[in-house]
Design an enzyme around this catalytic site. Structure first.
Site, PDB file in Angstrom:
ATOM      1  N   ASP A  11     -15.662  12.277  -0.154  1.00  0.00           N
ATOM      2  CA  ASP A  11     -16.743  12.944   0.565  1.00  0.00           C
ATOM      3  C   ASP A  11     -16.282  14.374   0.871  1.00  0.00           C
ATOM      4  O   ASP A  11     -15.232  14.824   0.380  1.00  0.00           O
ATOM      5  CB  ASP A  11     -17.165  12.143   1.809  1.00  0.00           C
ATOM      6  CG  ASP A  11     -16.125  12.168   2.932  1.00  0.00           C
ATOM      7  OD1 ASP A  11     -15.034  12.743   2.751  1.00  0.00           O
ATOM      8  OD2 ASP A  11     -16.423  11.607   4.012  1.00  0.00           O
ATOM      9  N   CYS A  68     -11.729   9.910   1.919  1.00  0.00           N
ATOM     10  CA  CYS A  68     -12.627  10.455   2.945  1.00  0.00           C
ATOM     11  C   CYS A  68     -11.742  10.946   4.089  1.00  0.00           C
ATOM     12  O   CYS A  68     -10.529  11.106   3.900  1.00  0.00           O
ATOM     13  CB  CYS A  68     -13.707   9.456   3.369  1.00  0.00           C
ATOM     14  SG  CYS A  68     -13.125   8.008   4.254  1.00  0.00           S
ATOM     15  N   THR A  70     -10.684   9.550   6.954  1.00  0.00           N
ATOM     16  CA  THR A  70      -9.663   8.554   7.320  1.00  0.00           C
ATOM     17  C   THR A  70      -9.301   7.632   6.160  1.00  0.00           C
ATOM     18  O   THR A  70      -8.299   6.915   6.246  1.00  0.00           O
ATOM     19  CB  THR A  70     -10.195   7.651   8.441  1.00  0.00           C
ATOM     20  OG1 THR A  70     -11.397   7.011   7.960  1.00  0.00           O
ATOM     21  CG2 THR A  70     -10.485   8.443   9.712  1.00  0.00           C
ATOM     22  N   HIS A 101       1.676  -6.576  -4.675  1.00  0.00           N
ATOM     23  CA  HIS A 101       1.202  -7.836  -4.085  1.00  0.00           C
ATOM     24  C   HIS A 101      -0.306  -8.049  -4.215  1.00  0.00           C
ATOM     25  O   HIS A 101      -0.761  -9.183  -4.324  1.00  0.00           O
ATOM     26  CB  HIS A 101       1.573  -7.898  -2.593  1.00  0.00           C
ATOM     27  CG  HIS A 101       3.036  -8.082  -2.359  1.00  0.00           C
ATOM     28  ND1 HIS A 101       3.557  -8.426  -1.132  1.00  0.00           N
ATOM     29  CD2 HIS A 101       4.095  -7.977  -3.194  1.00  0.00           C
ATOM     30  CE1 HIS A 101       4.882  -8.520  -1.214  1.00  0.00           C
ATOM     31  NE2 HIS A 101       5.234  -8.234  -2.453  1.00  0.00           N
ATOM     32  N   HIS A 136       1.551 -14.175  -6.174  1.00  0.00           N
ATOM     33  CA  HIS A 136       0.422 -13.341  -5.738  1.00  0.00           C
ATOM     34  C   HIS A 136      -0.827 -13.549  -6.585  1.00  0.00           C
ATOM     35  O   HIS A 136      -1.926 -13.193  -6.172  1.00  0.00           O
ATOM     36  CB  HIS A 136       0.806 -11.857  -5.785  1.00  0.00           C
ATOM     37  CG  HIS A 136       2.031 -11.550  -4.962  1.00  0.00           C
ATOM     38  ND1 HIS A 136       2.041 -11.650  -3.596  1.00  0.00           N
ATOM     39  CD2 HIS A 136       3.287 -11.189  -5.332  1.00  0.00           C
ATOM     40  CE1 HIS A 136       3.248 -11.341  -3.140  1.00  0.00           C
ATOM     41  NE2 HIS A 136       4.024 -11.058  -4.184  1.00  0.00           N
TER      42      HIS A 136
HETATM   43  C1  RB5 Z   1     -16.809  12.334   7.835  1.00  0.00           C
HETATM   44  O1  RB5 Z   1     -16.903  13.149   8.952  1.00  0.00           O
HETATM   45  C2  RB5 Z   1     -15.960  11.108   8.149  1.00  0.00           C
HETATM   46  O2  RB5 Z   1     -16.634  10.263   9.020  1.00  0.00           O
HETATM   47  C3  RB5 Z   1     -15.589  10.397   6.870  1.00  0.00           C
HETATM   48  O3  RB5 Z   1     -14.902  11.268   6.032  1.00  0.00           O
HETATM   49  C4  RB5 Z   1     -14.677   9.188   6.985  1.00  0.00           C
HETATM   50  O4  RB5 Z   1     -13.557   9.451   7.762  1.00  0.00           O
HETATM   51  C5  RB5 Z   1     -15.306   7.907   7.298  1.00  0.00           C
HETATM   52  O5  RB5 Z   1     -14.674   6.839   7.308  1.00  0.00           O
END
Ligand code: RB5
Length: 144
Positions: A11, A68, A70, A101, A136
């Site tokens: 993203d 993304c 996180t 695994h 596994h």
């Molecule tokens: C975008 O602001 C953020 O929410 C997205 O990149 C991500 O971290 C979602 O899990």
């Protein structure tokens, strides 16, 4: 010789890291398949998680990389595809074990939670590590 394809998508939060990792994919001798996003305009991570997952599930790519902010949202999205095992990794140990695994076929990363060097290490480790099989195998089969 045909190069293996690595699908890569992010993203807006992961777009800079995606460019860095796509370059590294190429440098390592794979063919990157960049599924977007291509700018910093805000987009929805499920669309890009799904795109990577579909490329892997369809056999268009051997592995996927999904990024993304996180890595959480895009890994959840990718894992909606039954043939995909997306692993959110934070370091070389999780990247290695995800392959050994879990036979993970999508590497998910958080651009806002790890640095570029750690992300590059995760990518290199993920691509260089084989599934161990053995005990596994049956566990991984239960995932789909
Ligand atoms: C975008 O602001 C953020 O929410 C997205 O990149 C991500 O971290 C979602 O899990």
């Amino acid at each position: 010789m045909t190069r293996e394809t690595i699908a890569i998508a992010s993203d807006h939060a992961g777009v800079a890291l995606k460019a860095l990792l796509a370059e590294e994919v190429e440098r390592l001798g794979y063919q990157p398949l960049d599924l977007g996003t291509h700018g910093t305009q805000s987009v929805d991570y499920p669309d890009f998680g799904r795109a990577v997952a579909k490329a892997v599930a369809d056999g268009q790519a051997r592995f996927g990389v999904a990024i993304c902010g996180t890595g959480i949202g895009i890994s959840i999205a990718a894992n909606r595809e039954p043939l995909v095992r997306a692993a959110l990794c934070h370091d070389v140990t999780t990247a290695r074990l995800a392959r050994q695994h879990n036979d993970a076929n999508v590497l998910a990363l958080g651009a806002r939670t790890i640095g570029n060097e750690v992300a590059l290490d995760c990518l290199r480790t993920f691509l260089a590590t084989a599934f161990e099989g053995g005990r596994h195998t049956a566990r991984v089969a239960k995932l789909s």
